[in-house]
Design a protein around this motif. Sequence first.
Motif, PDB file in Angstrom:
ATOM      1  N   GLN A  72       0.838  -1.202   0.000  1.00 34.78           N
ATOM      2  CA  GLN A  72       0.000   0.000   0.000  1.00 34.78           C
ATOM      3  C   GLN A  72       0.875   1.255   0.000  1.00 34.78           C
ATOM      4  N   CYS A  73       0.312   2.314  -0.536  1.00 34.19           N
ATOM      5  CA  CYS A  73       1.030   3.601  -0.493  1.00 34.19           C
ATOM      6  C   CYS A  73       1.021   4.122   0.951  1.00 34.19           C
ATOM      7  N   SER A  74       2.021   4.914   1.281  1.00 36.61           N
ATOM      8  CA  SER A  74       2.062   5.488   2.635  1.00 36.61           C
ATOM      9  C   SER A  74       0.883   6.456   2.810  1.00 36.61           C
ATOM     10  N   ASP A 131       0.729   9.452   3.808  1.00 33.17           N
ATOM     11  CA  ASP A 131       0.909  10.846   3.362  1.00 33.17           C
ATOM     12  C   ASP A 131       1.287  10.934   1.870  1.00 33.17           C
ATOM     13  N   PHE A 132       0.946   9.872   1.124  1.00 31.04           N
ATOM     14  CA  PHE A 132       1.298   9.839  -0.304  1.00 31.04           C
ATOM     15  C   PHE A 132       0.711  11.049  -1.055  1.00 31.04           C
ATOM     16  N   SER A 133      -0.599  11.257  -0.852  1.00 31.09           N
ATOM     17  CA  SER A 133      -1.276  12.334  -1.589  1.00 31.09           C
ATOM     18  C   SER A 133      -0.729  13.699  -1.187  1.00 31.09           C
ATOM     19  N   ARG A 140       4.924  18.081  -3.975  1.00 28.34           N
ATOM     20  CA  ARG A 140       5.836  17.972  -5.127  1.00 28.34           C
ATOM     21  C   ARG A 140       5.308  18.782  -6.316  1.00 28.34           C
ATOM     22  N   LEU A 141       3.992  18.712  -6.506  1.00 27.43           N
ATOM     23  CA  LEU A 141       3.383  19.459  -7.611  1.00 27.43           C
ATOM     24  C   LEU A 141       3.545  20.960  -7.403  1.00 27.43           C
ATOM     25  N   GLN A 191       2.279  14.359   0.008  1.00 25.84           N
ATOM     26  CA  GLN A 191       3.633  14.505  -0.561  1.00 25.84           C
ATOM     27  C   GLN A 191       3.571  14.846  -2.051  1.00 25.84           C
ATOM     28  N   LEU A 192       2.615  14.175  -2.730  1.00 24.53           N
ATOM     29  CA  LEU A 192       2.466  14.436  -4.170  1.00 24.53           C
ATOM     30  C   LEU A 192       2.048  15.881  -4.405  1.00 24.53           C
ATOM     31  N   ARG A 193       1.104  16.338  -3.580  1.00 23.24           N
ATOM     32  CA  ARG A 193       0.627  17.724  -3.691  1.00 23.24           C
ATOM     33  C   ARG A 193       1.796  18.697  -3.508  1.00 23.24           C
TER      34      ARG A 193
END
Lengths: 180, 210
Positions: free
Chosen positions: A58-60, A62-64, A70-71, A66-68
Amino acid sequence: MIDCDKFKEHVSDYLEKQLSPQVRSDFERHINQCSECKLIVEQIPQIKSSLSRLGKIQCSNDFSMQLRQRLIAGQQKSYISNANVKKISYGFSFAAAVFLLFLGINIFSDTENVIPQAQNKEINSSSSVSNQHVKHASVETEPVNELEVKTKSGENTFSDSTSEDIHNAKNPRVKYVDTK
Amino acid sequence: MANIEERTEIDSLKSKTLVTDEQLIAKFQQGDEYAFDQIVRRYKEPLLNFVFRFIGNSIEAEDIVQDTFYRVYKNKHYYKEVAKFSTWIYTIASNLSKTELRRRRRRKFFSIHNDTAGEKEYELPDNKKSPESNANSTVTEKIIHNAISKLPPKFRQVIILRDVQEFSYEEIASIIKVPLGTVKSRVNRARLRLQDDLKFLIQDLNDTST
């Protein structure tokens, strides 16, 4: 009749029913005769199902997030790089403007020097006339009379005259004569 | 009243699932950020598992998946509907994974110590089963995972896409940009290598189950 190499080469086609009925029956005949190939045919489907049942990670949490981040960071970076491009383009246009200014000044100063240059031209043309004399000059060597060459004792000697000739040939006495 | 609410919820779920990936990316190309969130929700787990099996490290795999979504976000206008969205996003993830493997190889080449990320201990997926069955399946998984890791990258890539992710041969050819025949041949050879490597494990498993 097929051998083990041929069988192995097309075992997936056999298992996925991609072979023609004729070839398929050849394969089945080979399986009944070869224990190694039989084991392959039995085990590959099991491996395949084991692979499809492998545990999923599974993704961690705080994946979303962290992605936000990064964006956003990427957008800022591209904004900064755009700003840098703007700065560089401003720099270039400033440099171009300065260059054009200098070029303009030079051209202007050149037009101011048109009259002195014209005068210079006249002077140059008079000097070129004198040069033309030199241009039209031809080279003439002074004739040397063999008979005038004498030794101290007053006798003409053939050997002396020939040595003198050689000397004259090597170092001709040159004088410029105006043909005009 | 409760039934009506339940039905509307199901309807909304249905309508959500009916939206294709291609429709989502089209919406996102028109500026709909929510469509991008949906794409992330759909693909984050499958991509993570693909990259994880390919490079063998979950932290780096997550980083690559994030990078994949970042590139989708940044280059959304490069996607044209001539190809399936899934193959496009998997191509990006696959290329990033290959780059990571190349980087590792370089690091390994220049490093005196060989303790690279690729040789880290296999991280176990969190399966909620009984401790005993969990231990058995864990050992089996570890052996299978190691067998996959031992395959050359070009075989590993196709076997994961075909037998773990269950893509068609045509889709794999489109993802990795090689001819269909090459994909089939690589899958076949990867299966043969795995069978050769795992035949004793499979035999043991068959013996214990009978």
